[in-house]
Scaffold this motif. Structure first.
Motif, PDB file in Angstrom:
ATOM      1  N   GLY A 191       0.808  -1.189   0.000  1.00 42.33           N
ATOM      2  CA  GLY A 191       0.000   0.000   0.000  1.00 42.33           C
ATOM      3  C   GLY A 191       0.862   1.268   0.000  1.00 42.33           C
ATOM      4  N   LEU A 192       0.201   2.381   0.061  1.00 40.99           N
ATOM      5  CA  LEU A 192       0.883   3.683   0.035  1.00 40.99           C
ATOM      6  C   LEU A 192       1.818   3.858   1.229  1.00 40.99           C
ATOM      7  N   ALA A 193       1.342   3.487   2.418  1.00 36.28           N
ATOM      8  CA  ALA A 193       2.149   3.673   3.641  1.00 36.28           C
ATOM      9  C   ALA A 193       3.467   2.912   3.551  1.00 36.28           C
ATOM     10  N   GLU A 194       3.410   1.671   3.073  1.00 38.12           N
ATOM     11  CA  GLU A 194       4.625   0.854   2.955  1.00 38.12           C
ATOM     12  C   GLU A 194       5.608   1.459   1.951  1.00 38.12           C
ATOM     13  N   LYS A 195       5.069   1.937   0.831  1.00 36.57           N
ATOM     14  CA  LYS A 195       5.928   2.538  -0.200  1.00 36.57           C
ATOM     15  C   LYS A 195       6.596   3.817   0.304  1.00 36.57           C
ATOM     16  N   LEU A 196       5.817   4.634   1.045  1.00 35.79           N
ATOM     17  CA  LEU A 196       6.375   5.868   1.588  1.00 35.79           C
ATOM     18  C   LEU A 196       7.408   5.574   2.675  1.00 35.79           C
ATOM     19  N   LEU A 201       2.754  10.127  -4.330  1.00 37.01           N
ATOM     20  CA  LEU A 201       1.735  10.902  -3.616  1.00 37.01           C
ATOM     21  C   LEU A 201       0.753  11.552  -4.585  1.00 37.01           C
ATOM     22  N   LYS A 202       1.266  11.944  -5.744  1.00 38.62           N
ATOM     23  CA  LYS A 202       0.414  12.600  -6.735  1.00 38.62           C
ATOM     24  C   LYS A 202      -0.698  11.659  -7.197  1.00 38.62           C
ATOM     25  N   GLY A 203      -0.379  10.363  -7.291  1.00 43.25           N
ATOM     26  CA  GLY A 203      -1.382   9.362  -7.688  1.00 43.25           C
ATOM     27  C   GLY A 203      -2.492   9.203  -6.658  1.00 43.25           C
ATOM     28  N   TYR A 204      -2.207   9.544  -5.417  1.00 34.03           N
ATOM     29  CA  TYR A 204      -3.182   9.424  -4.327  1.00 34.03           C
ATOM     30  C   TYR A 204      -3.700  10.791  -3.882  1.00 34.03           C
ATOM     31  N   GLU A 205      -3.447  11.809  -4.697  1.00 34.76           N
ATOM     32  CA  GLU A 205      -3.742  13.187  -4.300  1.00 34.76           C
ATOM     33  C   GLU A 205      -5.202  13.397  -3.889  1.00 34.76           C
ATOM     34  N   GLN A 206      -6.132  12.918  -4.714  1.00 27.97           N
ATOM     35  CA  GLN A 206      -7.563  13.131  -4.429  1.00 27.97           C
ATOM     36  C   GLN A 206      -7.985  12.424  -3.140  1.00 27.97           C
ATOM     37  N   LYS A 207      -7.510  11.181  -2.951  1.00 24.07           N
ATOM     38  CA  LYS A 207      -7.850  10.432  -1.736  1.00 24.07           C
ATOM     39  C   LYS A 207      -7.285  11.117  -0.500  1.00 24.07           C
ATOM     40  N   LEU A 208      -6.048  11.580  -0.609  1.00 26.04           N
ATOM     41  CA  LEU A 208      -5.396  12.239   0.533  1.00 26.04           C
ATOM     42  C   LEU A 208      -6.098  13.553   0.881  1.00 26.04           C
ATOM     43  N   LEU A 209      -6.517  14.292  -0.163  1.00 26.12           N
ATOM     44  CA  LEU A 209      -7.252  15.541   0.082  1.00 26.12           C
ATOM     45  C   LEU A 209      -8.595  15.260   0.752  1.00 26.12           C
ATOM     46  N   ALA A 210      -9.246  14.178   0.325  1.00 24.23           N
ATOM     47  CA  ALA A 210     -10.537  13.810   0.917  1.00 24.23           C
ATOM     48  C   ALA A 210     -10.361  13.463   2.398  1.00 24.23           C
ATOM     49  N   VAL A 211      -9.308  12.705   2.703  1.00 23.50           N
ATOM     50  CA  VAL A 211      -9.022  12.339   4.101  1.00 23.50           C
ATOM     51  C   VAL A 211      -8.712  13.595   4.916  1.00 23.50           C
ATOM     52  N   TYR A 212      -7.922  14.480   4.318  1.00 24.40           N
ATOM     53  CA  TYR A 212      -7.544  15.716   5.018  1.00 24.40           C
ATOM     54  C   TYR A 212      -8.765  16.567   5.349  1.00 24.40           C
TER      55      TYR A 212
END
Length: 199
Positions: free
Chosen positions: A1-6, A150-161
């Motif tokens: 997932g994103l967390a592991e990659k980061l 992060l750019k690929g997950y931008e919309q999801k991250l903005l929604a969470v924020y």
């Protein structure tokens, strides 16, 4: 997932920075030995003669010169500043313990030269600086990859924020509620849409 990659990008970056820092510290130490035009591996591989590199205070160096005549000890000065004299000393391997005792009493500080360091100090510095340049490029690539990820997950991250931001606002409102053992109430106003989210 994103967390592991980061997490991997972060640990890779930390590792690259640690290697650069280690290389820079080695370059700084080797710069004091730059006056030596000899292969460090060859010097360290002698069978009957042992070598130690390091620095000694100016006062200790003056005292050391008086010991040199009485011992089978050679000190090759490579550089000096106001406080210290840097260099390499050589002694018969069988007498190295005694030589080190004397040098320690004169506040000689040994500089450990890692096994992977080869060539003259000047050549070794050039290699470490070249490696650091490559590590900087790799670090920039890792940062770029993480940014792209992060750019690929931008919309999801903005929604969470924004969801977290809204919840924080509601919590602040709840903190201002009056309450007793059985009831609580909030005095104020808000939009119908926001009020429904409190239900």
């Amino acid at each position: 997932g994103l967390a592991e990659k980061l997490d991997k990008a972060r640990s890779d970056t930390e590792e690259l920075r640690a290697r650069r820092k280690s290389n820079s510290e080695l370059c700084e130490m080797l710069a004091h030995l730059n006056g030596l035009d000899a292969d460090l591996v060859a010097l360290g591989d002698m069978h009957f003669i042992a070598m130690r590199a390091g620095h000694i205070p100016q006062t200790g160096y003056k005292m050391l010169t008086s010991y040199l005549a009485d011992m089978n000890l050679i000190f090759v000065k490579t550089s000096e500043d106001e406080s210290d004299v840097w260099g390499i000393f050589f002694a018969p391997a069988s007498q190295m313990d005694k030589a080190e005792e004397i040098l320690t009493s004169l506040y000689f500080v040994r500089a450990d030269i890692p096994a992977g360091v080869s060539g003259t100090p000047k050549q070794a510095i050039a290699r470490f600086e070249e490696e650091n340049d490559a590590l900087r490029v790799k670090e920039a690539e890792t940062a770029k990859d993480a940014k792209q990820l992060l750019k690929g997950y931008e919309q999801k991250l903005l929604a969470v924020y924004y969801t977290a931001l809204e919840r924080q606002k509601f919590n602040k409102i709840r903190e201002m509620a009056a309450h007793s053992h059985d009831f609580f109430y909030i005095v104020g106003y808000m939009s119908v849409k926001d009020a429904k989210q409190l239900e």
